[in-house]
Design an enzyme around this catalytic site. Structure first.
Site, mmCIF file in Angstrom:
data_model
loop_
_atom_site.group_PDB
_atom_site.id
_atom_site.type_symbol
_atom_site.label_atom_id
_atom_site.label_comp_id
_atom_site.label_asym_id
_atom_site.label_seq_id
_atom_site.Cartn_x
_atom_site.Cartn_y
_atom_site.Cartn_z
ATOM 1 N N SER A 1 1.855 12.381 1.570
ATOM 2 C CA SER A 1 1.393 11.630 2.719
ATOM 3 C C SER A 1 0.346 10.633 2.230
ATOM 4 C CB SER A 1 0.782 12.589 3.740
ATOM 5 O OG SER A 1 -0.268 11.948 4.424
ATOM 6 N N LYS A 2 0.472 9.396 2.720
ATOM 7 C CA LYS A 2 -0.478 8.366 2.275
ATOM 8 C C LYS A 2 -1.901 8.734 2.670
ATOM 9 C CE LYS A 2 2.597 4.418 2.020
ATOM 10 N NZ LYS A 2 2.973 3.093 2.468
ATOM 11 N N ARG A 3 -2.000 9.592 3.665
ATOM 12 C CA ARG A 3 -3.343 9.948 4.141
ATOM 13 C C ARG A 3 -3.985 11.087 3.342
ATOM 14 N NH1 ARG A 3 -0.808 7.872 8.373
ATOM 15 N NH2 ARG A 3 0.525 9.673 8.582
#
Ligand code: GLU
Length: 484
Positions: A254-256
């Site tokens: 996840s990019k987060r």
């Protein structure tokens, strides 16, 4: 024909270059260069709410840093300019009109609330929520009535019923989808701007793209695009969907997730080498066959082929990346390693921004001394901590070593030998140590370990005479005296 090979990387300008994006860019680039084809960078900016102003420049900067160059794009132009979707609206409109005229697309006036209510009904009936087709066959009169209410339509593509949609994929083979599982999807939003699926189809066709190479997360878009190709009378390109990239827990990255460094720019800022990142990313879902893992860009170009892109998910192994970068740093010129590491010492306040020639030489030698141990430039800071401390703490193990019987004799003799040195440099220091061996009869661990621990507080570290030389006469003699 090799010069018909045209591939593209089509980022949306929404942020920095992510590892997944870099992998798509790299696979396209390697394929183009291997085939003698063209590599195009197209900016897909139709989702305006998500656009970030300087993202295009940043994406391109990161690609250049990696050594990925392109033949056509927004900066260098090319035969199919413009290369930015928002500058291609007229073109999209022409094809939207074509579909509308041929009855393959239609205006839909349903509001978000109406759509949600429709989905809710379907869910209640145990069906998969999907656009019902309510506005497929509106009369002109009905349309005028909606317009009079101030409603703005979207354009939806009329998905043909009961069809098997085949995505011919160079990695996955023929992947089939049932058109009945796909609702009439939006191709133009109420603001008149096309959606990704429509723009990408028109762009790939009009730019003569032969192979669409991208990540598996786009596989579900492929049947929509295949239907559009067919409806518009375009020839479909070859698709190649590279596998997902998972984190070490085998979850989709996840990019987060801030626990993993995922953006190319961050690796650059940490003092990684672009060659290592390229090498590492190339192996995320592609295998050259054979044992060789360390490969130059040219070797990658030479070896790259779509039939070695693998279906199984790739795991982003940060330890492997560190190992790989360390391999590259060990092989790199000293100058380059210093260039990567020195700014980190300055940023950490260990070295001044403006340095005298003497300080520069000292920093140079210090960094080179730790070259083998660095996984990236930033590692120099923790590795060299003891060179910037006034006092060192001796832990229990260090104290045990310093408590050995022969230690006072060894340290005293060493201190005396150092005092008589004119030049405080590695070769002379090495000799001073040898002389301690001669005069005291202590050798090996009994000799070196107390000296190492006395000057550094640690049992492990870089080459001892060089370390002592870089610590400097004052620090070393103070530390030795403090123990006697
Ligand atoms: N703009 C899309 C993205 O950034 C490109 C997808 C594609 O390659 O078709 O994910």
């Amino acid at each position: 024909m090799s010069n018909d090979i045209r591939v593209r990387f089509a980022p949306s300008p929404t942020g920095h270059l992510h590892i997944g994006g870099a992998r798509s860019a790299l696979f396209n680039y390697l394929f183009a260069r291997n085939q003698g084809g063209k590599f195009i960078v197209r900016i897909e900016d139709t989702d305006q709410a998500r656009n970030v102003e300087t993202a295009t420049e940043k994406l391109m900067e990161s690609m250049k840093w990696l050594g990925i160059d392109w033949d056509e794009s927004v900066d260098v132009g090319g035969p199919h300019a413009p290369y930015r979707s928002m500058e291609r609206l007229d073109l999209y409109n022409r094809y939207v009109d074509q579909l509308l005229k041929e009855g393959k697309a239609f205006h839909c006036y349903m509001t978000e609330e109406e759509l949600e209510a429709e989905r809710e009904e379907q869910r209640k009936r145990g069906e998969t929520p999907m656009y019902s087709g309510r506005d497929r066959h509106l009369t002109d009169e009905q349309k005028r009535a909606y317009e009079a209410e101030g409603k703005k339509p979207v354009v939806r593509f009329m998905v043909p019923k009961g069809q098997e949609i085949v995505v011919d994929d160079a990695v996955r083979g023929k992947v089939t989808f049932d058109s009945d599982g796909i609702g009439d999807f939006v191709i133009v939003r109420t603001d008149g701007i096309p959606t990704y699926n429509f723009a990408v189809t028109v762009d790939d066709h009009t730019m003569g793209i032969s192979h669409v190479i991208r990540g598996e997360e786009h596989l579900s878009n492929a049947p929509l695009q295949v239907m559009l190709y067919e409806a518009l009378g375009f020839e479909t390109p070859t698709f190649a969907h590279a596998s997902l990239i998972l984190n070490e827990d085998r979850q989709k990255m996840s990019k987060r997730d801030e626990s993993i460094i995922q953006f190319v720019e961050q690796y650059r800022d940490l003092g990684y080498m672009p060659e290592a990142i390229v090498n590492f990313i190339a192996l995320l879902g592609w295998s050259p066959g054979g044992e060789q893992e360390i490969m130059t860009k040219n070797e990658l170009i030479e070896a790259f082929s779509l039939d070695r892109v693998v279906k199984a998910p790739a795991v982003f192994d940060t330890k492997k990346l560190s190992w790989m970068n360390n391999q590259y740093m060990k092989e790199a010129d000293d100058d380059q390693v210093v260039w990567l590491a020195q700014p980190h010492l300055q940023k950490a306040g260990k070295l001044p921004e403006m340095m005298s020639d003497e300080q520069k030489q000292w920093a140079y030698d210090l960094i080179v001394l730790h070259k083998e141990k660095m996984d990236c430039g930033a590692d120099i800071v923790p590795l060299t901590e003891l060179f910037f401390q006034d006092e060192i703490e001796y832990d229990e193990d260090a104290k045990a070593i310093l408590g050995e019987e022969q230690v006072p004799e060894v340290l005293e003799a060493f201190l005396k030998n150092l005092d008589s040195l004119e030049e405080f440099e590695a070769a002379a220091i090495k000799k001073a140590m040898k002389d301690v061996q001669k005069s005291t009869g202590h050798k090996g661990k009994k000799l070196f370990m107390p000296i190492r621990v006395a000057v550094s507080g640690q049992q492990h570290g870089p080459d001892l005479p060089q370390m002592i030389a870089l610590l400097g006469r004052t620090v070393v003699t103070t530390r030795l005296k403090g123990l006697l």
